[in-house]
Scaffold this motif. Structure first.
Motif, PDB file in Angstrom:
ATOM      1  N   GLU A  30       0.831  -1.214   0.000  1.00  0.00           N
ATOM      2  CA  GLU A  30       0.000   0.000   0.000  1.00  0.00           C
ATOM      3  C   GLU A  30       0.862   1.259   0.000  1.00  0.00           C
ATOM      4  O   GLU A  30       0.601   2.204  -0.741  1.00  0.00           O
ATOM      5  N   ARG A  33       2.675   1.909  -3.384  1.00  0.00           N
ATOM      6  CA  ARG A  33       1.830   2.465  -4.444  1.00  0.00           C
ATOM      7  C   ARG A  33       1.782   3.981  -4.395  1.00  0.00           C
ATOM      8  O   ARG A  33       1.553   4.630  -5.402  1.00  0.00           O
ATOM      9  N   LYS A  34       2.001   4.560  -3.221  1.00  0.00           N
ATOM     10  CA  LYS A  34       1.948   6.015  -3.048  1.00  0.00           C
ATOM     11  C   LYS A  34       3.344   6.651  -3.046  1.00  0.00           C
ATOM     12  O   LYS A  34       3.487   7.835  -2.774  1.00  0.00           O
ATOM     13  N   ARG A  35       4.351   5.866  -3.358  1.00  0.00           N
ATOM     14  CA  ARG A  35       5.740   6.350  -3.325  1.00  0.00           C
ATOM     15  C   ARG A  35       5.918   7.545  -4.263  1.00  0.00           C
ATOM     16  O   ARG A  35       5.425   7.554  -5.377  1.00  0.00           O
ATOM     17  N   GLN A  36       6.650   8.552  -3.794  1.00  0.00           N
ATOM     18  CA  GLN A  36       6.976   9.718  -4.610  1.00  0.00           C
ATOM     19  C   GLN A  36       8.198   9.403  -5.458  1.00  0.00           C
ATOM     20  O   GLN A  36       9.233   9.000  -4.937  1.00  0.00           O
ATOM     21  N   GLU A  48       5.908  10.085   4.817  1.00  0.00           N
ATOM     22  CA  GLU A  48       4.948   9.293   4.031  1.00  0.00           C
ATOM     23  C   GLU A  48       4.398   8.139   4.856  1.00  0.00           C
ATOM     24  O   GLU A  48       3.202   7.828   4.794  1.00  0.00           O
ATOM     25  N   TRP A  52       0.587   7.588   6.075  1.00  0.00           N
ATOM     26  CA  TRP A  52      -0.126   6.336   5.822  1.00  0.00           C
ATOM     27  C   TRP A  52      -0.746   5.821   7.125  1.00  0.00           C
ATOM     28  O   TRP A  52      -1.907   5.387   7.133  1.00  0.00           O
TER      29      TRP A  52
END
Length: 82
Positions: A30, A33-36, A48, A52
């Motif tokens: 999860e 998937r949101k990694r910058q 981050e 989360w």
């Protein structure tokens, strides 16, 4: 590849995630998937991970945090090989 040759490549012949750690693997997926990403793949920032946790109302244990960091290191090493 396995369907074609009947053999699993060594890099894909890995043991399953232990039952006790499946949730940590899910957390990592999860977060990943949101990694910058800007000029390449960057490590998951503490900010981050904290965001989360707040979003999902989950507080990682110190052990889970260490697991996430270790998974991230492996992910980054794999990404840099490509």
């Amino acid at each position: 590849m396995r369907e074609q040759t009947g053999k699993t490549p060594l890099e894909l012949d890995i043991p399953p995630v232990p039952h006790e750690l499946v949730h940590v693997w899910g957390y990592f997926i999860e977060m990943n998937r949101k990694r910058q990403c800007s000029m390449g793949v960057s490590p998951l920032a503490d900010s981050e991970i904290l965001a989360w946790e707040r979003r999902h109302r989950i507080t990682l244990t110190p052990f889970e945090s260490e697991c996430i960091d270790a998974l991230d290191e492996v992910f980054l090493a794999s990404a840099s090989e490509k």
